[in-house]
Structures are given as C-alpha cells and as structure tokens.
Design an enzyme around this catalytic site. Structure first.
Site, PDB file in Angstrom:
ATOM      1  N   CYS A 196      -5.718   2.475  -1.193  1.00  0.00           N
ATOM      2  CA  CYS A 196      -5.964   1.047  -0.956  1.00  0.00           C
ATOM      3  C   CYS A 196      -7.396   0.636  -1.267  1.00  0.00           C
ATOM      4  O   CYS A 196      -7.669  -0.532  -1.516  1.00  0.00           O
ATOM      5  CB  CYS A 196      -5.607   0.677   0.483  1.00  0.00           C
ATOM      6  SG  CYS A 196      -3.881   1.014   0.906  1.00  0.00           S
ATOM      7  N   HIS A 250      -8.751  -6.157   1.755  1.00  0.00           N
ATOM      8  CA  HIS A 250      -7.488  -5.476   1.493  1.00  0.00           C
ATOM      9  C   HIS A 250      -6.435  -6.059   2.414  1.00  0.00           C
ATOM     10  O   HIS A 250      -6.645  -6.198   3.623  1.00  0.00           O
ATOM     11  CB  HIS A 250      -7.651  -3.975   1.741  1.00  0.00           C
ATOM     12  CG  HIS A 250      -6.363  -3.231   1.770  1.00  0.00           C
ATOM     13  ND1 HIS A 250      -5.395  -3.369   0.795  1.00  0.00           N
ATOM     14  CD2 HIS A 250      -5.859  -2.344   2.675  1.00  0.00           C
ATOM     15  CE1 HIS A 250      -4.373  -2.599   1.088  1.00  0.00           C
ATOM     16  NE2 HIS A 250      -4.617  -1.967   2.219  1.00  0.00           N
ATOM     17  N   ASN A 257       1.395  -5.330   1.702  1.00  0.00           N
ATOM     18  CA  ASN A 257       0.308  -4.432   1.324  1.00  0.00           C
ATOM     19  C   ASN A 257       0.593  -3.872  -0.060  1.00  0.00           C
ATOM     20  O   ASN A 257       1.481  -3.036  -0.228  1.00  0.00           O
ATOM     21  CB  ASN A 257       0.201  -3.301   2.359  1.00  0.00           C
ATOM     22  CG  ASN A 257      -0.928  -2.334   2.081  1.00  0.00           C
ATOM     23  OD1 ASN A 257      -1.512  -2.341   1.007  1.00  0.00           O
ATOM     24  ND2 ASN A 257      -1.224  -1.488   3.052  1.00  0.00           N
TER      25      ASN A 257
END
Length: 321
Positions: free
Chosen positions: A113, A248, A278
C-alpha cells in the site's frame, strides 16, 4: 533548485462496480457491517481481460494526455504493485511496450500500500540527479486476484484500480511547484500482521491476503502521524499550511484518526475509500487524480501524500501542485 513537478495525472478502474449489497449476496456480510467498520460502499473488481498491466497502461495514457505529452517525451517508468501480471518480467516493461516506448528504464516497486510513495520517491531521486527528465509513476493493483473470498474480514476491504502521475524535472524557486520533502520507513518484524501466505520461493502459489486488522489500525495511526511530522519538519511547514492530505484509502476510521492527530479537519482530507475501497498502491494516485479532476486540488496547493502497508512499510511526500 531542481524539483520533480507534476505535469499530468490519470486513473483507470475496471468496468465492474460491486456494491456492498452485491457482495453480501455471496459473502457472509452486510452493507451495514461494511459501512460501519470501513466507510466503504462499493469497489471495482477486474474482470476477464483486465489486469494490473492493462489498468496501469490506461492510467498512464490518461496521465500523458493530461500532461499534453507522448511516450516519446518519457525516459523512465516506475510502477508500484503487489499484484504484477507475471512474476517477471516487470509489469512496467509491459506498460512501456503498450504505450509504444522502448530503451529507457522501466521497473516495478513492491511496497504494497506504500508502493506509490516508494515509487514516487525513487523517480524523484532519479530526476533530481539527472538520470531522467520525465517519468511516469504508476500505482496499479488487482487485489481481487489474491483475496480469500471466504474471509469476510479481508475480502470486503479491497478493490482494483490504477493511478498515474507524469513528473518532470524543473528548475524552480523555493516556493515553486514540485516534490518538497519525502520520508520512507519499513519494519519487517511486523510482517505477520499483514501479508500474503504464498509466493514463488515459498509455496509456489500466489496465496491470499491475511491481516490482523486491529493491530494494523494501531500501527497505521501512530506511524502515519510520525512520518507526517518528519516531512513537515524537513519542509519547515506546519500542519495548518497543508491545503489537502491525500492518504492511502484503507479505512475511513484510520483517515479520521490520522487527521485528528494532525489537527486537521476532515474537510481537507481527500476521501475516496467509499467509492473505490482499498486499492493498495493505486489508492494515493487514484485519489489525487479524482480530487484534481473535480477541482478540489488547485495549482499552488500544498498537498501531503501518505500511506502505510504490509511489511510494514510507510511513507509521506509533501508537494506543491
């Protein structure tokens, strides 16, 4: 001074948008359960013929169009992904070929990520030292391909997509545009909290995402607040100077907790987790492109990018648009 200045941005999403209700029809979950814990309402899932490489190529092409450039103007591609099309070659080389480029360096970066922050910082260093003039930096993922669809605690969290930036080395003044400061970190001792239980050298399989959500949440809030403070200190700025935070997009609770630690209102945080879930390395450039295209992020704005992912890895970059 030489800085890496954003010339253009772009993004790409799969065709198939899956709502929480649609997901609940095949997984033991509910729209209420997902919204309450994550803020997610839908996500995009890659279908037949859609891969990390095809999404990355589409996002890169959109960024080139936004910059008014062609692949002939580019001499570097750095692609962040944890879900490459193949173990090798690097997916970045396939993007290069599909765009009609050849000869210049193109490689992948794996930091999950945080991958886009790692890729952006790598490209920035290469531009500032003269190794390249213009780069396409991409975050692209098809996390749906490594999810355990029987594990409702993880499969509801992720989606697929890609985002890209074209950056260019420019000689600017101190208050001019470009990447001002960046910091990256990693702590491998925490790998068991967020990882994939497979790989070419261990199981010979792709594996599935495994996560200890509560522990990840705790580390994320602390680590992100810390690295944001480091970047602000290096840049000689205060949190109140930031126009936008592009984080993020993991979980709405993490975004809210991080904003509170910085003393920033959520109105100055770009939130797309509700629409995209996500998307790992794609989430920061995807969210940045959305906010730039809808008019929130304007030329001259001071923007903080931040992310944390499996490893643990985490980082932040402060830039002026």
């Amino acid at each position: 001074m030489i800085r890496s200045v954003i010339r253009g941005t772009g993004s790409a999403l799969p065709k198939d948008c899956v709502s929480n209700d649609e997901l609940a029809a095949r997984v033991d979950t509910s729209d209420e359960w997902i919204r309450e814990r994550t803020g997610i309402t839908q996500r995009y899932i890659a279908g037949e013929g859609e891969t990390t490489g095809t999404l990355a190529t589409a996002a890169a092409r959109a960024a080139l169009d936004d910059a008014g450039l062609t692949i002939a103007d580019i001499d570097l591609i750095v692609l962040a992904t944890a879900t490459p099309d193949n173990t090798f070659p690097a997916t970045a080389t396939q993007v290069q070929s599909r765009l009609g480029g050849a000869g210049f360096p193109a490689f992948d970066v794996a930091a999950v990520c945080s991958g886009f922050l790692y890729a952006l910082t790598t490209a920035d260093a290469m531009l500032r030292t003269g190794m390249a003039k213009r780069a396409i930096v991409i975050g692209a993922e098809t996390f749906s391909r490594i999810l355990d669809w029987e594990d409702r605690t993880t499969c509801v969290l992720f989606g697929d997509g890609a985002g890209a930036m074209v950056i260019e080395a420019q000689d600017v003044t101190e208050d001019g545009p470009g990447i001002i400061a960046s910091r990256l970190h990693a702590e491998g001792e925490h790998c068991e909290m967020l990882y994939v239980d497979g790989g070419p050298s261990t199981t010979g399989t792709v594996g599935h995402v495994r996560m200890k959500g509560r522990e990840v949440f705790r580390h994320a809030v602390v680590n992100l607040a810390g690295v944001l403070g480091e970047v602000l200190a290096e840049a000689g700025c205060e949190a109140s100077d930031i126009d936008w935070v592009v984080p993020h997009q993991a979980n709405l609770r993490i975004l809210d907790a991080t904003a509170r630690k910085l003393g920033l209102p959520m109105e100055r945080v770009v939130v797309t987790v509700d629409q995209h879930a996500n998307t790992s390395a794609a989430s920061v450039p995807l969210a940045f492109d959305v906010a730039k295209k809808d008019g929130r992020i304007q030329p001259g704005d001071l923007v903080m990018l931040e992310a944390m992912g499996g490893g643990f890895t985490w980082g932040a970059s402060l830039l002026r648009v």
